[in-house]
Design a protein around this motif. Structure first.
Motif, short mmCIF file in Angstrom:
data_model
loop_
_atom_site.label_atom_id
_atom_site.label_comp_id
_atom_site.label_asym_id
_atom_site.label_seq_id
_atom_site.Cartn_x
_atom_site.Cartn_y
_atom_site.Cartn_z
N ALA A 47 0.83 -1.21 0.00
CA ALA A 47 0.00 0.00 0.00
C ALA A 47 0.86 1.26 0.00
O ALA A 47 0.51 2.26 -0.62
N ILE A 50 2.17 2.16 -3.60
CA ILE A 50 1.19 2.59 -4.60
C ILE A 50 1.22 4.09 -4.89
O ILE A 50 1.20 4.46 -6.07
N ARG A 75 -7.25 1.06 -2.77
CA ARG A 75 -6.24 1.07 -1.71
C ARG A 75 -6.88 1.48 -0.40
O ARG A 75 -6.62 0.88 0.65
N LEU A 95 -7.90 -4.60 -5.12
CA LEU A 95 -6.81 -3.65 -5.35
C LEU A 95 -5.85 -4.16 -6.42
O LEU A 95 -5.31 -3.38 -7.21
#
Length: 188
Positions: A47, A50, A75, A95
């Motif tokens: 995460a 990203i 996310r 995701l």
């Protein structure tokens, strides 16, 4: 008198057996918790990668706004999914799909594919996906052992009354599966 000793001996053996089973169940539950913590660390790492990935792609493909928004939305949903393995797995799978699309967009931009920053991010994300897969395997193995101990005799006799329950497996569709394959002149 010997009957009393025999009964006391049997009671002691049952108590020792229950203690051994209890300690085994606690150890298995701790392995499940440890496995989940490893998965959580890797999902958080993914995460965190990203935003950098989006910023890099956005510099080359700014008109892909809808895709960027979808990645951010998914996310955020994954971050809110919590620690329940089934819900988290579903959110992380959701995701993975737009992340795969993001890499597909890179195919249309040779300058982006050639960017060292993009290649580093792609490599980091691939490495993280591999670590998620390893952590998932460890966790699911620990879940299998706990669930087997909770369901089988004599563990089930001790597990139920002492609050031991089956744990949920963690399934996730990784971004690697969502990424398109690359064909190098018809060879696979």
């Amino acid at each position: 008198m010997t009957l009393v000793y025999i009964l006391l001996g049997l009671a002691a053996l049952l108590l020792i057996g229950a203690i051994v089973i209890y300690n085994s169940l606690v150890a298995k539950r701790q392995m499940v918790s440890n496995g989940w913590a490893d998965i959580d660390v890797q999902l958080k790492r993914r995460a965190d990668l990203i935003p950098s990935l989006i910023a890099t792609v956005k510099g080359y493909a700014g008109h892909e706004r809808q895709l960027f928004e979808e990645v951010v939305e998914k996310r955020n949903q994954a971050a809110k999914a919590g620690d329940e393995p089934r819900a988290r797995g579903q959110a992380e799978s959701e995701l993975s799909r737009p992340i795969g699309k993001l890499f597909a967009v890179a195919e249309d931009y040779p300058d982006l594919k050639a960017s060292e920053n993009f290649r580093d991010l792609q490599r980091d994300l691939s490495d993280t996906e591999n670590k998620i897969e390893m952590a998932r395997r460890f966790y699911n193995g620990a879940v299998r052992e706990l669930n087997t101990a909770v369901e089988t005799f004599p563990g089930n006799v001790v597990a139920g009354p002492l609050g031991f329950e089956e744990a949920a497996y963690f399934e996730i569709e990784t971004a690697d599966r969502a990424m398109p394959g690359v064909d190098f002149g018809g060879q696979k």
